[in-house]
Design an enzyme around this catalytic site. Structure first.
Site, PDB file in Angstrom:
ATOM      1  N   PRO A   2       0.890  -1.156  -0.040  1.00  0.00           N
ATOM      2  CG  PRO A   2      -0.823  -1.472   1.621  1.00  0.00           C
ATOM      3  CD  PRO A   2       0.478  -1.995   1.234  1.00  0.00           C
ATOM      4  CD  GLU A   3       2.594   3.346  -4.684  1.00  0.00           C
ATOM      5  OE1 GLU A   3       2.605   4.514  -4.830  1.00  0.00           O
ATOM      6  OE2 GLU A   3       2.569   2.606  -5.372  1.00  0.00           O
ATOM      7  CE  LYS A  47       5.460   3.293   0.405  1.00  0.00           C
ATOM      8  NZ  LYS A  47       6.359   2.530  -0.476  1.00  0.00           N
ATOM      9  NE  ARG A 235       9.707  -2.679  -3.563  1.00  0.00           N
ATOM     10  CZ  ARG A 235       9.096  -1.725  -2.967  1.00  0.00           C
ATOM     11  NH1 ARG A 235       8.638  -0.795  -3.332  1.00  0.00           N
ATOM     12  NH2 ARG A 235       9.389  -1.763  -1.246  1.00  0.00           N
TER      13      ARG A 235
END
Length: 255
Positions: A2-3, A47, A235
């Site tokens: 989640p950002e 976050k 990523r």
């Protein structure tokens, strides 16, 4: 993972349901000190999420890749099995459940586990000058890695990294020192604008230009979007080699 915008929405949803209410019961037992305490604030920082209680106690959670907070009416069926719950807070007329978060801990308000983070990208007063100062001293090898460095600016994740770089036509493999202050500031402003629109707009969902669209046409020029792992931990970075020309555009390993 989640950002920052997801955590801000989560904090807002929890705040609307539990702020000002006392905890009637709590699980697991290691959180027993919260019983009877009133929630005085629910805050997001990057976050990280903090539920603040009277008596200078906070429940700190970090969702990482798997965690989420859910709110239910008492007796309602949960969307995930109870064994996956990491924290259960029961209030008058509502139950707040945190599932699968790797970090759920009680902290004193003076001991901030998010103190190492840079300015929050979604904070009402965003300290861009401080972000740029931290960025110049970060030592990141590429701008794609720098944008994900939470010590520089908290809250940006892989999606908004890719989208901001595409919007500003910057190759993800560009060295940060190759960007002047205007270009670097523009990337953080772009990410902030995209994320604020996500938080503020009820039901707003902008279609991604490049993120998770590897091999599909770039919506600006039609060139196939490329994807390649970047950074440590790796990523997947998505970009358009035509709109974002630079060192990454000529690498034969890209897809």
């Amino acid at each position: 993972m989640p950002e920052g915008d997801t955590i801000w929405r989560t904090a807002a949803a929890l705040r609307a349901r539990i702020a000002g209410k006392p905890v009637q019961s709590v699980w697991p037992p290691r959180l027993a000190r919260l019983r009877g305490r009133q929630v005085i604030a629910v805050e997001a920082k990057g976050k990280h999420l903090f539920i603040r209680f009277e008596g200078d106690l906070s429940l700190h959670s970090h969702m990482r890749m798997t965690g989420s907070w859910h709110v239910y009416q008492p007796g309602a069926r949960w969307h995930q099995p109870r064994p996956l719950a990491k924290a259960v807070l029961t209030f008058p007329e509502v139950v707040a459940v945190c599932f699968l978060a790797p970090v759920v801990e009680l902290v004193r308000d003076g001991a901030d586990p998010a103190a190492h983070l840079g300015p929050d990208i979604l904070a009402p007063t965003f300290d861009l000058a401080r972000v740029i100062e931290r960025a110049r001293g970060a030592g990141s090898a590429t701008i794609g890695e720098l944008l994900l460095d939470q010590r520089v600016c908290a809250g940006i994740g892989n999606l908004y990294k890719c989208e901001a770089l595409w919007m500003r036509r910057v190759d993800p493999w560009t060295h940060p020192q190759a960007l002047d202050e205007r270009a670097l500031s523009g990337l953080y402003r772009e990410a902030r604008d995209l994320m604020r629109r996500s938080v503020a707009g009820a039901g707003f969902r902008r279609r991604n230009a490049v993120h998770a669209r590897g091999g599909r046409p770039c919506p600006r020029c039609g060139t196939s979007v490329q994807v390649r792992p970047q950074g440590i931990p790796q990523r997947l970075t998505y970009w358009c080699p035509r709109c974002q020309p630079g060192p990454g555009s000529t690498d034969g390993d890209a897809v």
